[in-house]
Scaffold this motif. Sequence first.
Motif, PDB file in Angstrom:
ATOM      1  N   LEU A 241       0.873  -1.178   0.000  1.00 14.02           N
ATOM      2  CA  LEU A 241       0.000   0.000   0.000  1.00 14.02           C
ATOM      3  C   LEU A 241       0.910   1.228   0.000  1.00 14.02           C
ATOM      4  CD1 LEU A 241      -2.703  -1.200   2.553  1.00 14.02           C
ATOM      5  CD2 LEU A 241      -2.997  -0.898   0.085  1.00 14.02           C
ATOM      6  N   THR A 242       1.399   1.558  -1.160  1.00 17.03           N
ATOM      7  CA  THR A 242       2.414   2.608  -1.264  1.00 17.03           C
ATOM      8  C   THR A 242       1.882   3.975  -0.873  1.00 17.03           C
ATOM      9  OG1 THR A 242       1.888   2.809  -3.624  1.00 17.03           O
ATOM     10  CG2 THR A 242       3.702   1.353  -3.022  1.00 17.03           C
ATOM     11  N   GLU A 243       0.564   4.182  -0.962  1.00 14.75           N
ATOM     12  CA  GLU A 243      -0.008   5.471  -0.558  1.00 14.75           C
ATOM     13  C   GLU A 243       0.216   5.763   0.922  1.00 14.75           C
ATOM     14  OE1 GLU A 243      -4.058   6.180  -1.766  1.00 14.75           O
ATOM     15  OE2 GLU A 243      -3.858   4.764  -3.433  1.00 14.75           O
ATOM     16  N   LEU A 244       0.485   4.727   1.704  1.00 15.78           N
ATOM     17  CA  LEU A 244       0.679   4.903   3.142  1.00 15.78           C
ATOM     18  C   LEU A 244       2.144   5.080   3.507  1.00 15.78           C
ATOM     19  CD1 LEU A 244      -1.944   2.316   4.448  1.00 15.78           C
ATOM     20  CD2 LEU A 244      -2.211   4.777   4.077  1.00 15.78           C
ATOM     21  N   GLY A 245       3.018   5.174   2.501  1.00 18.33           N
ATOM     22  CA  GLY A 245       4.412   5.509   2.756  1.00 18.33           C
ATOM     23  C   GLY A 245       5.309   4.298   2.915  1.00 18.33           C
ATOM     24  N   ARG A 246       6.583   4.599   3.087  1.00 15.84           N
ATOM     25  CA  ARG A 246       7.605   3.559   3.251  1.00 15.84           C
ATOM     26  C   ARG A 246       8.419   3.814   4.509  1.00 15.84           C
ATOM     27  NH1 ARG A 246       8.168   0.173  -0.960  1.00 15.84           N
ATOM     28  NH2 ARG A 246       7.136   0.748  -2.927  1.00 15.84           N
ATOM     29  N   ARG A 247       9.009   2.755   5.012  1.00 15.12           N
ATOM     30  CA  ARG A 247       9.892   2.851   6.165  1.00 15.12           C
ATOM     31  C   ARG A 247      11.283   3.295   5.694  1.00 15.12           C
ATOM     32  NH1 ARG A 247       9.022  -1.778  10.459  1.00 15.12           N
ATOM     33  NH2 ARG A 247      10.152  -3.128   9.029  1.00 15.12           N
ATOM     34  N   PRO A 248      12.153   3.665   6.637  1.00 14.60           N
ATOM     35  CA  PRO A 248      13.489   4.117   6.235  1.00 14.60           C
ATOM     36  C   PRO A 248      14.262   3.124   5.381  1.00 14.60           C
ATOM     37  CG  PRO A 248      13.062   4.722   8.510  1.00 14.60           C
ATOM     38  CD  PRO A 248      11.907   3.876   8.074  1.00 14.60           C
ATOM     39  N   ASP A 249      13.994   1.819   5.545  1.00 13.04           N
ATOM     40  CA  ASP A 249      14.702   0.819   4.738  1.00 13.04           C
ATOM     41  C   ASP A 249      14.074   0.613   3.361  1.00 13.04           C
ATOM     42  OD1 ASP A 249      12.383  -0.554   5.310  1.00 13.04           O
ATOM     43  OD2 ASP A 249      13.348  -2.217   6.361  1.00 13.04           O
ATOM     44  N   GLY A 250      13.022   1.377   3.041  1.00 14.60           N
ATOM     45  CA  GLY A 250      12.373   1.285   1.731  1.00 14.60           C
ATOM     46  C   GLY A 250      11.198   0.334   1.679  1.00 14.60           C
ATOM     47  N   SER A 251      10.980  -0.459   2.706  1.00 14.55           N
ATOM     48  CA  SER A 251       9.844  -1.378   2.715  1.00 14.55           C
ATOM     49  C   SER A 251       8.553  -0.613   3.007  1.00 14.55           C
ATOM     50  CB  SER A 251      10.050  -2.468   3.771  1.00 14.55           C
ATOM     51  OG  SER A 251      10.138  -1.900   5.067  1.00 14.55           O
ATOM     52  N   PRO A 252       7.409  -1.124   2.535  1.00 10.44           N
ATOM     53  CA  PRO A 252       6.144  -0.405   2.757  1.00 10.44           C
ATOM     54  C   PRO A 252       5.733  -0.415   4.221  1.00 10.44           C
ATOM     55  CG  PRO A 252       5.741  -2.552   1.766  1.00 10.44           C
ATOM     56  CD  PRO A 252       7.223  -2.359   1.752  1.00 10.44           C
ATOM     57  N   ARG A 253       5.099   0.675   4.641  1.00  3.76           N
ATOM     58  CA  ARG A 253       4.575   0.741   6.006  1.00  3.76           C
ATOM     59  C   ARG A 253       3.375  -0.170   6.193  1.00  3.76           C
ATOM     60  NH1 ARG A 253       6.866   4.535   9.052  1.00  3.76           N
ATOM     61  NH2 ARG A 253       8.026   6.229   8.025  1.00  3.76           N
ATOM     62  N   ALA A 254       2.708  -0.495   5.110  1.00  2.00           N
ATOM     63  CA  ALA A 254       1.541  -1.378   5.196  1.00  2.00           C
ATOM     64  C   ALA A 254       1.412  -2.153   3.889  1.00  2.00           C
ATOM     65  CB  ALA A 254       0.274  -0.586   5.480  1.00  2.00           C
ATOM     66  N   ARG A 255       0.842  -3.344   4.005  1.00  2.00           N
ATOM     67  CA  ARG A 255       0.568  -4.178   2.836  1.00  2.00           C
ATOM     68  C   ARG A 255      -0.903  -4.572   2.836  1.00  2.00           C
ATOM     69  NH1 ARG A 255       5.799  -5.939   4.411  1.00  2.00           N
ATOM     70  NH2 ARG A 255       7.292  -6.024   2.680  1.00  2.00           N
ATOM     71  N   LEU A 256      -1.384  -4.904   1.656  1.00  2.00           N
ATOM     72  CA  LEU A 256      -2.726  -5.451   1.520  1.00  2.00           C
ATOM     73  C   LEU A 256      -2.600  -6.951   1.337  1.00  2.00           C
ATOM     74  CD1 LEU A 256      -5.795  -4.680   1.176  1.00  2.00           C
ATOM     75  CD2 LEU A 256      -5.398  -4.930  -1.287  1.00  2.00           C
TER      76      LEU A 256
END
Length: 262
Positions: A241-256
Motif C-alpha cells: 500500500l504505497t499510498e501509506l508511505g515507506r519505512r526508512p529501509d524502503g519497505s512499505p509501512r503497510a501491505r494489503l
Amino acid sequence: MFTEQGPTVRELAVQALSSTEHGYDLLAPKFDHTPYRTPDRVLDAVTDEVRRLGPFDTGLDVCCGTGAGVGVLRQLCRERVVGVDFSAGMLAQARAAFPPEGERPAAEGPAAEGPAGEAPVAEGPAVDWVRADARSLPFAPAFDLALSFGAFGHFLPAERFGLFAEVYGSLRPGGQFVFPIGAPPPVGSRAYWSLLGFDAAMRVRNALWRPRFVMYYRTFRLGDVLEDLTRAGFVVRLKPLTELGRRPDGSPRARLVVATRE
C-alpha cells in the motif's frame, strides 16, 4: 480521544471492565470520535488498491463496527453489501450512517432527477446488516469480496484459523478476502513499547477480571496470518500500500493481504 465528542476517561474505564461485546455496545455512540476508527487515508488506500482487483458484485464487511468498511464496499460492489458484527450498538450506529435509500434526505436540484424529470435513481448497491459472531458466520458462499478493518486483535491466535475458514466458506469460488496489515514498529521505538505495554496490561486485566475484554495488538503477526490463511484454503499474495508511505529501509509501512478462494 478526550474531546467533547469522544468518550470520557470514566466511560473508557467502564468499557474496559466489560466484556468485548458489551464494551463496544457502550462505546458505539462515540466510537467514530476515537483513534480506534480506521483512518480515512487507510480506507482510501485500500479502496484504490482493491478496485484494481475487481469488478465485484457482492461484498461482506467482517466485523463491520460502525460501517467504515461498508463505505469502502459501496464504492467497489455493484449489487449488494453486507455488514456483520456481534455488537448491537455498533450495528445501530452503522445503520444510522447508511440508511435505506428511501429514508435518505432527498438531493436538491436537477441532478437529483432522472431523465425528463423522472424520480431519482437509487445509487450504489443494497446494504444489509447482520448481527452474528464472525467465528460462526451465517452465510452460504455468496460473496465476491470480503474485507475487514481493525478487528483482528479481538480474536485470540487459536481462533484465527476458524475465523479465516468462516470467511472462506462465505466466498464464492474466485472470491477474495482482503485486509491491510501494518509493518511492526521497530524494536525499542516508542510505538513498540506502547503496544507491548498495552498488551501486557490487557493480559493482566484478563487474568484478574471477568468477563474478559479481548484486544491485543501484537498477536496478529504476518507469518502466522499467512500460514492460517493457507491452512483455511486460501491462495495468498501481498500488495504494498504505497499510498501509506515507506519505512526508512524502503519497505512499505503497510501491505494489503489478498487471499483468494480458488
